[in-house]
Design a protein around this motif. Structure first.
Motif, PDB file in Angstrom:
ATOM      1  N   VAL A  86       9.141  89.581  46.601  1.00  0.00           N
ATOM      2  CA  VAL A  86      10.535  88.885  46.864  1.00  0.00           C
ATOM      3  C   VAL A  86      10.666  87.609  46.259  1.00  0.00           C
ATOM      4  O   VAL A  86       9.798  86.752  46.193  1.00  0.00           O
ATOM      5  N   LYS A  87      12.131  87.549  45.620  1.00  0.00           N
ATOM      6  CA  LYS A  87      11.921  86.318  44.515  1.00  0.00           C
ATOM      7  C   LYS A  87      12.863  85.394  45.549  1.00  0.00           C
ATOM      8  O   LYS A  87      13.721  85.841  45.900  1.00  0.00           O
ATOM      9  N   ILE A  88      12.472  84.111  45.456  1.00  0.00           N
ATOM     10  CA  ILE A  88      12.896  83.120  46.250  1.00  0.00           C
ATOM     11  C   ILE A  88      13.109  81.736  45.735  1.00  0.00           C
ATOM     12  O   ILE A  88      12.571  81.616  44.575  1.00  0.00           O
ATOM     13  N   ASN A  89      13.742  80.825  46.356  1.00  0.00           N
ATOM     14  CA  ASN A  89      13.943  79.352  45.591  1.00  0.00           C
ATOM     15  C   ASN A  89      12.957  78.464  46.414  1.00  0.00           C
ATOM     16  O   ASN A  89      12.221  79.007  47.232  1.00  0.00           O
ATOM     17  N   LEU A  90      13.023  77.178  45.939  1.00  0.00           N
ATOM     18  CA  LEU A  90      11.949  76.344  46.438  1.00  0.00           C
ATOM     19  C   LEU A  90      12.162  75.992  48.076  1.00  0.00           C
ATOM     20  O   LEU A  90      11.397  75.449  48.888  1.00  0.00           O
ATOM     21  N   SER A  91      13.376  76.364  48.680  1.00  0.00           N
ATOM     22  CA  SER A  91      13.683  76.616  49.940  1.00  0.00           C
ATOM     23  C   SER A  91      13.136  77.651  50.886  1.00  0.00           C
ATOM     24  O   SER A  91      13.468  77.741  52.037  1.00  0.00           O
TER      25      SER A  91
ATOM     26  N   ILE B  69       4.369  75.219  53.400  1.00  0.00           N
ATOM     27  CA  ILE B  69       3.074  74.594  52.856  1.00  0.00           C
ATOM     28  C   ILE B  69       3.212  74.877  51.276  1.00  0.00           C
ATOM     29  O   ILE B  69       3.216  73.923  50.373  1.00  0.00           O
ATOM     30  N   HIS B  70       3.822  76.023  50.934  1.00  0.00           N
ATOM     31  CA  HIS B  70       3.806  76.408  49.607  1.00  0.00           C
ATOM     32  C   HIS B  70       4.650  75.496  48.723  1.00  0.00           C
ATOM     33  O   HIS B  70       4.467  75.268  47.538  1.00  0.00           O
ATOM     34  N   SER B  71       5.958  75.455  49.460  1.00  0.00           N
ATOM     35  CA  SER B  71       7.041  74.673  48.836  1.00  0.00           C
ATOM     36  C   SER B  71       6.654  73.473  48.209  1.00  0.00           C
ATOM     37  O   SER B  71       6.645  73.030  47.160  1.00  0.00           O
ATOM     38  N   CYS B  72       6.017  72.591  49.309  1.00  0.00           N
ATOM     39  CA  CYS B  72       5.591  71.228  48.859  1.00  0.00           C
ATOM     40  C   CYS B  72       4.537  71.023  47.726  1.00  0.00           C
ATOM     41  O   CYS B  72       4.714  70.268  46.937  1.00  0.00           O
ATOM     42  N   VAL B  73       3.832  72.099  47.871  1.00  0.00           N
ATOM     43  CA  VAL B  73       2.741  72.020  47.018  1.00  0.00           C
ATOM     44  C   VAL B  73       3.277  72.205  45.442  1.00  0.00           C
ATOM     45  O   VAL B  73       3.052  71.560  44.459  1.00  0.00           O
TER      46      VAL B  73
ATOM     47  N   ASP C 246       8.556  66.995  57.950  1.00  0.00           N
ATOM     48  CA  ASP C 246       8.040  65.730  57.879  1.00  0.00           C
ATOM     49  C   ASP C 246       6.649  65.932  57.677  1.00  0.00           C
ATOM     50  O   ASP C 246       5.896  64.936  57.348  1.00  0.00           O
ATOM     51  N   GLU C 247       6.091  66.879  57.774  1.00  0.00           N
ATOM     52  CA  GLU C 247       4.567  67.356  57.590  1.00  0.00           C
ATOM     53  C   GLU C 247       4.225  67.339  55.960  1.00  0.00           C
ATOM     54  O   GLU C 247       3.100  67.154  55.455  1.00  0.00           O
ATOM     55  N   LYS C 248       5.436  67.681  55.136  1.00  0.00           N
ATOM     56  CA  LYS C 248       5.095  67.986  53.897  1.00  0.00           C
ATOM     57  C   LYS C 248       4.500  66.868  52.943  1.00  0.00           C
ATOM     58  O   LYS C 248       3.599  66.899  52.329  1.00  0.00           O
ATOM     59  N   PRO C 249       5.011  65.685  52.946  1.00  0.00           N
ATOM     60  CA  PRO C 249       4.509  64.635  52.396  1.00  0.00           C
ATOM     61  C   PRO C 249       2.905  64.113  52.840  1.00  0.00           C
ATOM     62  O   PRO C 249       2.308  63.726  51.901  1.00  0.00           O
ATOM     63  N   ARG C 250       2.805  64.374  53.820  1.00  0.00           N
ATOM     64  CA  ARG C 250       1.328  64.202  54.292  1.00  0.00           C
ATOM     65  C   ARG C 250       0.371  65.118  53.722  1.00  0.00           C
ATOM     66  O   ARG C 250      -0.670  64.840  53.236  1.00  0.00           O
ATOM     67  N   LEU C 251       0.711  66.366  53.716  1.00  0.00           N
ATOM     68  CA  LEU C 251      -0.009  67.548  53.184  1.00  0.00           C
ATOM     69  C   LEU C 251      -0.012  67.152  51.571  1.00  0.00           C
ATOM     70  O   LEU C 251      -1.347  67.414  51.141  1.00  0.00           O
TER      71      LEU C 251
END
Length: 250
Positions: A68-73, A91-95, A150-155
């Motif tokens: 499936v093709k998706i965007n960053l969201s 997890i994947h989007s923030c990386v 809000d977990e994204k920046p910590r990861l």
């Protein structure tokens, strides 16, 4: 069965689809999958779109056209009969957003990986495989199911510029400039954890690799494996997959 998309997408996207479908089937072949859960994602070259697994399919049955093709969201940007699990892309989007070199992000819940992620000292320098992993390893503490923005920046902060990330009490993650690189990283990461669990279960005193030897890792990795060895092993892995579980190219 999904109709082939080969004539409807660019050659670059089609190749990305083949490689990613192969990675899903190889993860299943080696026993690292968790039914339909966890994800491997890849950025489509020249775009801001990504490919990910159709939610509900076993990894062993994924094909190039079913991805499936998706965007960053994590939202679908092209028609597909399959749903997507947006929470699984957190997890994947923030990386992907933070690391432009991370064209492919691979995450597993393997038994060995989760077992070591629950150990306070994490990866121990017990094997040649750990020699590779420890050269570029980071840790991220467990914050529950990865649903919160809000977990994204910590990861991202915890991962930094590393290639391997141990998600405490959760599993393993690797990044790579290609599917091949991320997969080979996961192969070594998983082997590291399996060896550690087995060595610990033996009950004898463990012999740790000295730090002065571990410090040699970056130079030796470049010299011996041409990086992580992804480009060397990937063609052989595809031949193996063609023998035991063909069909991923459709």
């Amino acid at each position: 069965m999904t109709d082939s998309l080969q004539n409807l997408v660019s050659p670059e996207e089609w190749q990305a689809r083949i490689d990613l479908a192969a990675a899903y089937r190889l993860v299943a072949l080696y026993g690292w999958d968790d039914l339909i859960f966890t994800h491997i994602s890849i950025k489509i070259p020249g775009t801001e779109h990504f490919l990910i697994n159709p939610y509900g399919m076993m990894f062993e049955e994924i094909t190039a056209s079913s991805l499936v093709k998706i965007n960053l969201s994590g939202e679908k940007v092209s028609e597909s009969p399959y749903p997507v699990n947006p929470a699984g892309f957190t997890i994947h989007s923030c990386v992907h957003a933070a690391r432009h070199d991370a064209q492919c992000v691979m995450h597993t819940h393997s038994i060995n990986g989760v077992s070591v992620s629950a150990q306070k000292n994490g990866v121990l320098p017990l094997s040649q495989q750990s020699f590779f992993v420890l050269s570029s390893l980071a840790y991220h503490d467990y914050e529950g199911v990865a649903l919160l923005e809000d977990e994204k920046p910590r990861l991202v902060h915890d991962l930094g510029d590393k290639r391997f990330l141990m998600l405490r009490n959760h599993g393993l993650l690797t990044v790579g400039s290609s599917v091949a690189e991320a997969f080979l990283g996961m192969y070594i990461f998983e082997a590291t954890c399996m060896i550690q669990v087995r060595a610990q279960s033996g009950g004898g005193e463990l012999v740790l690799i000295p730090q002065k030897i571990l410090d040699m890792a970056p130079a030796q990795i470049t010299q011996v494996t041409l990086g992580m060895g992804g480009s060397l092993a990937w063609p052989a892995l595809l031949r193996k997959l063609d023998r035991v579980n063909p069909g991923y190219r459709s």
